[in-house]
Each structure stands twice: as C-alpha cells, then as structure tokens.
Design an enzyme around this catalytic site. Structure first.
Site, short mmCIF file in Angstrom:
data_model
loop_
_atom_site.label_atom_id
_atom_site.label_comp_id
_atom_site.label_asym_id
_atom_site.label_seq_id
_atom_site.Cartn_x
_atom_site.Cartn_y
_atom_site.Cartn_z
CD GLU A 97 14.00 13.78 62.25
OE1 GLU A 97 13.37 14.85 62.41
OE2 GLU A 97 13.91 13.09 61.22
NE ARG A 148 15.04 19.87 61.00
CZ ARG A 148 14.06 19.71 60.12
NH1 ARG A 148 12.93 19.19 60.47
NH2 ARG A 148 14.22 20.06 58.86
CE LYS A 166 4.51 7.99 49.83
NZ LYS A 166 5.07 8.37 51.11
#
Ligand SMILES: Cc1ncc(C[n+]2csc(CCOP(=O)(O)OP(=O)(O)O)c2C)c(N)n1
Length: 678
Positions: free
Chosen positions: A367, A395, A282
């Site tokens: 979630e 969600r 990253k």
C-alpha cells in the site's frame, strides 16, 4: 476413516502418530476445513494448501514453547485444529467464536495478533531477540506466503534479521498466488528458483556425461562449471535471501509431510537465520479451489459437492457499482488510472482492468508504494484512483500525508470496507479513516448515503484538483435506482433528507438510512426529527450545521466509525470554530474499544448502530435533556422492546464512553442560515 483428528487435543497428541499416519490425518483435516468453511465462509484456499506444512511444524517443534508466527494469520486454521481448538472449530469467524486470524487472547499457541500482511518476520525476530536476551533456547519460526513477502515490511524484517544473525527460521510458503496472481520481481525470482531446480537436474546429467569422457572429462567439467557460475548466477537458488544473510533451503515439496519433517529436523538446530522455501498448491485437495484459487481465497458459504457458492439475492454491492462507475468515467477520461494493492477482486479493480488493462496497476501487498506511485502519476497529469480498503490504507498513512496531501496531488482514495466488516473482525474494521484523513491539509473527505450517490461522489473526486477520499461500506448497496448520468456534487454541501425540530440527526455516509429509520420510530412516539446527509466531513457544511444548531432542540451525529476523531468530533469542532455554543450534541458511533468479529447485524445491534439502537440512544438523550415526551403527543413508548442497554456516555471529565458521546452547554447565540430542504 481412522479418526486421527478426533484424538488430537494438543500438539503432543499429534506427535504420538506414526509418520505413515500423517497423510490420512491431512485428509481428515481437509475434510474438516471443507465442512466448516462451507458453512462459516473463510480462507479456504490458503488453509487447504498449508495442511502438511502445519502438521510437520507441530510434529517437529514444541509449540507453544517454540513460537510460530503466521503472517496475516488467515492460514492458521490448521494450526487451530491441532492446538486444542477443534471442538470450537465450527464457531470459526462467528460472533464470540474462533477468530479467522491468530489471536493471543484465544490460545497460548498464538503469539501475535494479525490480519494485515507483512508483519510476521518483524515479530519473529523480536521474539528471537527477547529469547536471546533472556538466555532461553526456544525456536522461533515465521510462516509467510509469497504474496505477503511482497510487503515492504517483510523486507525490512528480513534485512534486520540478516543483520542480527539470530537463530530464526522463516518459512516461505510459496503457492505462486497472493489473493490473485502474485506480481513483481519477487514472484519472478521465486519461479526462477523453481526453473533453476529443473536446470540443476539437467546440469547434473550433463556433468555425469562429461565426467564419463575418458582422460579429459574431469577438466572439461571443471571448465564448464566456471562458465556456468559466471554467467548463470541467477540459478543459485535463493540468491536474494542468501545476500540478505539467510541460509536458503529449498525449494521443498510442500505436500509431503515426511519430507517436510526431515527438512525441519535437519535445520531446526542450525545457527543463524534460515529460510526454507516450501512449494504448495493453493486449494490443494478441492478441485474447485485448485482451479480458481482467486475466487476460493476468501470463500463465502458454499455447496461442497457442487463446488459452488450459495447464491446471494442482495442488491449489487458497493464494490461492483464502484467498478462500473470507474469504468464509465474512464471511458471519457483517458487519464484515469486504477490502482490496487493485491486486492483486484475485493476492490473491483479487476473489472476495470479487463476494460483498461494498460491503465490498471496491481502493486502487490504494498500500500505504501501504491500511494506514492499514485502521487507521482498525478504529477504527470494522470488521475489515479487508489482503491484500497479503509483498514489497509492505514499501512500507507505517511504516504498519504507526505506523498499526496502535502503536495496537494490529485489522487482519489476509494476506500471500500469502511465501517464494520463483520466476520473478518478487529484487524479489518474500517473505523479510523475519517479520523486519520480529515486532519490532513488539502484533502476532501466524503461518504455517500447510498450506491447512487457514491457514483456522483466518484465523479466529484476524479474531477477535483487535489486529494479526495471516498469511503463506502462492505457488501450490498440499498438497491436504489442509479441515475443515468453521473454528476459532480458541490463540495462541502450536504442535503436535508427530511426536516424536523426536536432532534436533528447528522448521519454520515451509509448511516443515513438507519438514521432515517430511527427517525421513523421516534416520530411514531411524537417527536419531530430531521435527518441530514452531510456528505462531506471535510469541508463540513457549516450552513447546515448552523441552521440546525438553531432550529433543532438537539443534534445527534451518527457514524460507523470511532467517535473519537470521527464525524461527530468534526461537527463539534465546527460548532466551536463558529462560536455556536450551548448546542446539545450527542455523538453516536464506536467507542474506545476493539470491535471483534461476527455477523454484522449482531455487531451493529450490540453497538446500538442499528435503527432501534440509534432511536433508543436518541430518545434517552432527548429525555435526559427535556424530560419525558408529553403523553399527549406520545404514540408509542418502547422502541425496541429490548430495554435500556445504552453504553456509558462521554463526560467532559474524561469518563470512558462505550459507544457514544455527548456535549452540552448554554443557549445558541448565532443567527440562522437558510438551507434548502431536498
Ligand atoms: C497490508 C495488507 N494488505 C492486504 C491484505 C489482504 N490480503 C489478505 S491475504 C492476502 C494474500 C496473501 O497471499 P500469500 O501471503 O501468498 O498467502 P496465501 O493466501 O496465498 O497462502 C492479501 C492481499 C492484508 N491482509 N494486509
């Protein structure tokens, strides 16, 4: 510089480059990413890490016939640069500019609108299924990060794909990071695969030595292999994916375009589902982002040379005030637990975690699991605070209903980014939470007018037995002083910010301030305007509604939320339930439309949710009901100087509204209830 990028207007142009040109192209792309994102802000780390992989994908496959589905879509900037959007790249995340995620409306190379994680494999297997039904032969490739792979939906997609056995490729872009450090068994499994690679190398070397033993070497080697297989199944790379029905390929070095191209070429025509595990870094190529991948995941504008974000001078953010308030409350209540779903920094739970590591849980991009996890903890006597953005709590809707509200469990939903979110755009707008929560049994739903009131609300929530939800906006608070002590508010009681008799604004949450400002503009014109801070949408302050239904000539609700199902709808229901007929009501909010990305001030102005817009809509409504304001009282005639730009209005006959709705009827027929003016 060779300026390869300048000549790429479509993937066909990319294919004209020689393999040895690709590293230079990657460099140019990284320069472009830095140049643009340093001005616009955006997902820097994820895009710097996926440069070579995106080049390789477009080099090998034929987009748009072959379909790429990027998970979340936040890492699709390189794809945008290579698919004819280079000229508009400086408009990234700006109003009417390129979206920060993939958008079907934006390009034929984008096949799936996204912004929420975990959806790519479901979409990709559907594209593959449709292809097979249509007897076509294009390829379908889902590109998903290791963070998004922790979403339950991603597993559901993998499971179904393995079952269907369709020809499809999943590329797992593994940088060992979600936004923050990735968590859980999947992360551990992936790192075992990498360790396994090292072990495989060691084992190969041992094998060579054994085989070199004259006579018995071969037998010993065979025996050693059997023991190894029996004991160390974990070293079979990608076992979990193989068991789900995928052919596993990897791990592959993700910053060598040539290697990636070779691998993609070799698997592209294979039958059945294939998972290619690619290892990337990253922030690759920009030291600051490599060193602190979390901070540079979603970068605000920054100084490239210094590797520093531009300083903000605003007041403390709602997020920071929330985090500190939660810490303060948890110091005296050891039952408080902080939960985040892969957003420790965004929600402020990382700050809480520094003080109470044992009471902090990052459940991954999950979630649904996070909400059920909170529910059962509350049964055990804990007081979980699930800090989940308004948009991402969508969600977990069934979990909110089934695992919390139906059981009346004491879980606090702290919903950051409620309302308009600016540059993140349509998929991230927090415009539905009032509607989806206030319909549920047991839950108390509230929103503070400022960051100080938010602290009192948080205390109210954690001390209430039963589910509670607290919504607050993205960004800086108003800079109001914070009371020393947090106190519990009376549930279902609002406050009168200022009294008035012509118009009564019922402004929900952070819309109190712009409503107050709008009231100021209207008063300059001679109108008498009340501003009410209802604090709660469920339960609604019936006393306050009744009082102003009688005392004001009209009521105007203001919210940064969908008008349908929102605070205004709740107020209309309250009037109806209490037989307060004939009250003139206008509901200001967001209409039946998708709100795109862009600077929040521009979006608010367009939606007429800034003080001028609110005043303008209110004035129009008032004049429609009661005619023009008498010249004798009129002090000023134009609020904004921007003319009449109001949206369509709601009609009982179902005519579409752009951003507000109104209802009227015969006169009020109920007595007035008293309320204190604060
Ligand atoms: C359902 C959902 N929850 C949370 C988020 C916020 N979010 C955006 S990107 C991201 C991390 C993604 O990590 P990964 O898939 O590994 O991609 P990377 O950025 O590391 O390349 C998260 C948690 C989201 N987009 N969707």
């Amino acid at each position: 510089m060779n300026n390869f990028l300048d000549k790429i207007n479509s993937p066909d142009d990319l294919k004209k480059l020689r393999l040895e040109d690709l590293p230079l192209l990657a460099e140019e792309i990284r320069d472009q990413l830095l140049k643009t994102i340093s001005k616009t802000g955006g997902h820097l780390g994820s895009n710097m890490g996926i440069v070579e992989l995106t080049i390789a994908l477009h080099y090998v496959f034929d987009s748009p016939t072959d379909k790429f589905v990027f998970d979340v879509g936040h890492q699709s900037y390189v794809h945008k640069l290579l698919t004819g959007r280079r000229d508009r790249f400086d408009t990234l995340r700006q109003y009417q500019g390129l979206c920060g995620f993939t958008r079907r409306e934006e390009s034929k190379h984008d096949h799936w609108n996204c912004g929420h994680g975990g959806t790519s494999i479901s979409a990709a297997i559907a594209f593959a299924t449709a292809r097979d039904l249509k007897k076509a032969d294009n390829k379908v490739i889902a590109i998903i990060g290791d963070g998004s792979m922790t979403a339950g939906m991603a597993f559901e997609g993998l499971n179904h794909t393995g079952h269907l056995k369709s020809d499809m490729i999943v590329i797992l872009n593994d940088n060992e990071m979600s936004i923050a450090e990735n968590i859980g068994g999947m992360a551990a499994h992936l790192s075992k695969i990498m360790t396994g690679q090292v072990m495989t190398k060691i084992k190969e070397e041992i094998d060579e030595l054994l085989l070199a033993i004259p006579g018995i070497g071969k037998e010993i080697s065979k025996y050693a292999h059997k023991i190894d297989e029996a004991i160390t199944g974990i070293f079979i790379p990608g076992r979990i994916f193989e068991d789900l029905g995928f052919r596993y390929v990897g791990p592959i070095e993700g910053h060598d375009s040539k290697v990636l191209i070779e691998v993609l070429e070799s698997v592209k025509d294979l039958k059945g589902p294939t998972l290619i595990h690619v290892i990337t870094k990253k922030g690759k190529g920009y030291k600051a982002a490599e060193d602190d991948a979390g901070a540079w995941h979603g970068a605000s504008p920054f100084d490239i040379a210094k590797g520093e974000f531009h300083k903000k001078t605003a007041h403390p953010s709602y997020t920071n005030v929330f985090a500190q308030a939660l810490i303060d409350l948890a110091k005296v209540d050891e039952k408080i637990i902080g939960i985040t779903a892969a957003m420790p920094d965004g929600t402020g739970i990382s700050k809480f975690g520094k003080v109470f590591p044992e009471r902090t849980f990052d459940v991954g991009m999950a979630e649904q699991h996070g909400v059920a996890f909170a529910g059962a903890l509350s049964i055990e006597g804990f007081r979980p605070v699930a800090a989940i953005y308004s948009t991402f709590l969508q969600r977990a809707y069934d979990q909110v209903v089934h695992d919390i509200c139906l059981m009346n469990l004491s879980v606090v939903f702290a919903m950051d980014r409620a309302g308009l979110v600016g540059e993140d755009g349509a998929t991230h707008q927090g415009l539905y939470d009032i509607a989806y929560l206030r319909t549920l049994p047991n839950i108390i739903v509230m929103a503070p007018k400022d960051e100080n009131e938010m602290r009192h609300m948080l205390k109210t929530c954690v001390e209430h037995d039963g589910p509670t939800a607290l919504r607050y906006p993205r960004g800086a608070g108003l800079g109001v002083p914070l009371d020393e002590e947090m106190k519990c508010l009376e549930i279902g009681k609002g406050e009168v910010v200022k009294d008035g008799s012509d118009i009564a604004f019922f402004a929900y949450g952070h819309m109190v301030k712009p409503a107050e400002d709008a009231a100021g503009l209207l008063e300059e014109m001679g109108l008498s305007v009340a501003v009410i801070n209802p604090r709660f949408v469920k339960p609604m302050d019936v006393g306050l509604v009744t009082r102003y239904a009688h005392s004001a000539k009209c009521l105007i609700t203001v919210e940064e939320h969908s008008v349908r199902g929102g605070f205004g709808s709740a107020l209309l229901e309250t009037l109806h339930e209490n037989e307060l007929s004939g009250v003139k009501v206008k509901c200001i909010g967001v209409g039946d439309e998708v709100v795109e990305h862009g600077n929040s001030a521009i979006i608010r102005k367009n939606l007429k949710l800034d003080k001028e817009g609110i005043a303008e809509t209110a004035l129009e409504f008032y004049q429609k009901l009661f005619g023009t304001i008498p010249a004798a009282t009129q002090k000023k005639s134009d609020i904004s100087g921007r003319g009449n730009g109001s949206g369509e209005e709601f009609q009982p006959n179902g005519k579409k509204s752009r951003q507000n709705s109104e209802v009227d009827g015969p006169a009020v027929n109920k007595p007035t209830e008293g309320q204190t003016v604060v």
